[in-house]
Motif scaffolding. Sequence first.
Motif, PDB file in Angstrom:
ATOM      1  N   LYS A 113     -11.259   4.514   0.910  1.00  0.00           N
ATOM      2  CA  LYS A 113     -10.550   3.729   2.220  1.00  0.00           C
ATOM      3  C   LYS A 113     -10.518   2.285   1.967  1.00  0.00           C
ATOM      4  O   LYS A 113     -11.403   1.742   1.341  1.00  0.00           O
ATOM      5  CB  LYS A 113     -11.747   4.086   3.423  1.00  0.00           C
ATOM      6  N   LEU A 148       0.685  -1.102   0.061  1.00  0.00           N
ATOM      7  CA  LEU A 148      -0.186   0.095  -0.119  1.00  0.00           C
ATOM      8  C   LEU A 148       0.973   1.635   0.030  1.00  0.00           C
ATOM      9  O   LEU A 148       0.459   2.375  -0.577  1.00  0.00           O
ATOM     10  CB  LEU A 148      -1.036   0.146   1.174  1.00  0.00           C
ATOM     11  N   LEU A 161      -6.317  -0.098  -6.512  1.00  0.00           N
ATOM     12  CA  LEU A 161      -5.598   1.293  -6.127  1.00  0.00           C
ATOM     13  C   LEU A 161      -4.321   1.622  -6.968  1.00  0.00           C
ATOM     14  O   LEU A 161      -4.173   2.588  -7.305  1.00  0.00           O
ATOM     15  CB  LEU A 161      -5.175   0.832  -4.835  1.00  0.00           C
ATOM     16  N   THR A 217      -3.510   5.180  -8.795  1.00  0.00           N
ATOM     17  CA  THR A 217      -2.446   5.838  -8.734  1.00  0.00           C
ATOM     18  C   THR A 217      -1.435   5.862 -10.058  1.00  0.00           C
ATOM     19  O   THR A 217      -0.881   7.054 -10.457  1.00  0.00           O
ATOM     20  CB  THR A 217      -1.465   5.502  -7.674  1.00  0.00           C
ATOM     21  N   LEU A 267      -0.689   5.101  -0.916  1.00  0.00           N
ATOM     22  CA  LEU A 267      -1.719   5.467   0.037  1.00  0.00           C
ATOM     23  C   LEU A 267      -1.087   5.966   1.347  1.00  0.00           C
ATOM     24  O   LEU A 267       0.034   6.065   1.534  1.00  0.00           O
ATOM     25  CB  LEU A 267      -2.363   4.206   0.562  1.00  0.00           C
ATOM     26  N   THR A 323      -5.830   4.928   3.071  1.00  0.00           N
ATOM     27  CA  THR A 323      -6.479   5.910   2.630  1.00  0.00           C
ATOM     28  C   THR A 323      -6.022   6.301   1.121  1.00  0.00           C
ATOM     29  O   THR A 323      -4.682   6.560   1.105  1.00  0.00           O
ATOM     30  CB  THR A 323      -6.595   7.055   3.259  1.00  0.00           C
ATOM     31  N   LEU A 324      -6.797   6.464   0.281  1.00  0.00           N
ATOM     32  CA  LEU A 324      -6.192   7.112  -1.060  1.00  0.00           C
ATOM     33  C   LEU A 324      -6.882   8.154  -1.230  1.00  0.00           C
ATOM     34  O   LEU A 324      -8.146   8.098  -1.110  1.00  0.00           O
ATOM     35  CB  LEU A 324      -6.670   5.888  -2.312  1.00  0.00           C
TER      36      LEU A 324
END
Length: 416
Positions: free
Chosen positions: A168, A44, A153, A157, A49, A63-64
């Motif tokens: 989240k 992560l 995720l 990104t 994150l 969290t992102l």
Amino acid sequence: MEIVERFINYTTINTATNNKNGAQGILPSSSGQFELAKLIAKELAEIGLIEIDLQKNAILTATLPANINEDVPIVSFFAHLDTSEEQTADTKAKIVNYEGGDIILSKDQGITLKQSDFPELKNYQGQQIITTDGTSLLGADDKAAIAAILNTLQTLTENPEIKHGTVKVAFLPDEEQGLLGAKAFDVSSFGANFGYTLDCCGIGDFVYENWNAGSAVITFTGQSAHPMSAKGKLKNSLLMAHKFISMLPGGEAPEYTDGREGYYWVKQLNGNSAQTTLKLDIRDFSKSNYAQRKDFLCKLANNFALLWGKQSIGITISDSYENVANSLKGDARFPIDIALEAYRRNGIKPNLIPMRGGYDGAVLSEKGLPCPNIFTGAHNFHSIYEYLPVSSLKAASNVILEVIKITSEKTIQTNE
């Protein structure tokens, strides 16, 4: 990292839940779960994150941040770290290019995934399927979910042009024994508005109904006596327990029910003529029917007390979790609608199934975080025949991505 590589890496860590430790309140119940949580936390951070928090009980959150200025509801995604205790051997996952027919898992041990036993295999002909060597679970329940979430995720990104609000994520221990991680999870400090677990079944399956669930412990106390002088004195608690079981409604047991039919499940019977303990599971989709089932057991116990004496029987009933549908009605239904739209955008026909079991989302929803259940794409959970089509795993990740996009789109459109 590619999604299949992620998943197979996760399967190399043995995270089988330990029911004995869990019963003693040890969370996580097995060290492998914390090892996996540490690996996920590292990944992560590499993805980018923030607010990564790994607690001593192996609950991991992160969290992102949003990349838009609009006030967007915070969506969250959950997976569990543990695998079932049915099989505790290390997983040896492999990728099979499936061309139809049976899949030999272990030639030496004669273990075969047979199409005749699992006819849905036909749907994956010409695809890659991940299996084991037949000596363990695959662990797609629920490591496929972890891989799908992290893959999404990473996509976000690496592609900042995809607009999204705050996202989240949470990874919880010991779902496989009473949803212990979810029960220990602090929803209020998490800060999400709604969420999804990924803890189910083949591609297209979608769950927003499950059991209202509880358990009963019934203790029968008899009176010992030597058989040479037992007449009129001996009260056999074992026979009392058997009489109680015989009074349960015929046909209302797991082996006779399906769909939304509830049941009583005789789980355990221990004791001797002096004292015997009976353990039952109580299940029903209807909240009112579930309450009636509990009431029936209490009335039956009261009748036994009239027959054998007040000291002869004691009953304790505990609630385990609620039907998630109780928390997804009216204004709280929107997570269902968003997910269904995400399925459709990915060309996936939703298959709505009432889940004859529990999942973390049931507890999370009861705590105030509406949380339906999205597919991982895997089949045959809790079995050495568990398998995961690669295309279905990727589809799960695509659905997560679309849920995030839809959440942002709807808010932006409203604000405009």
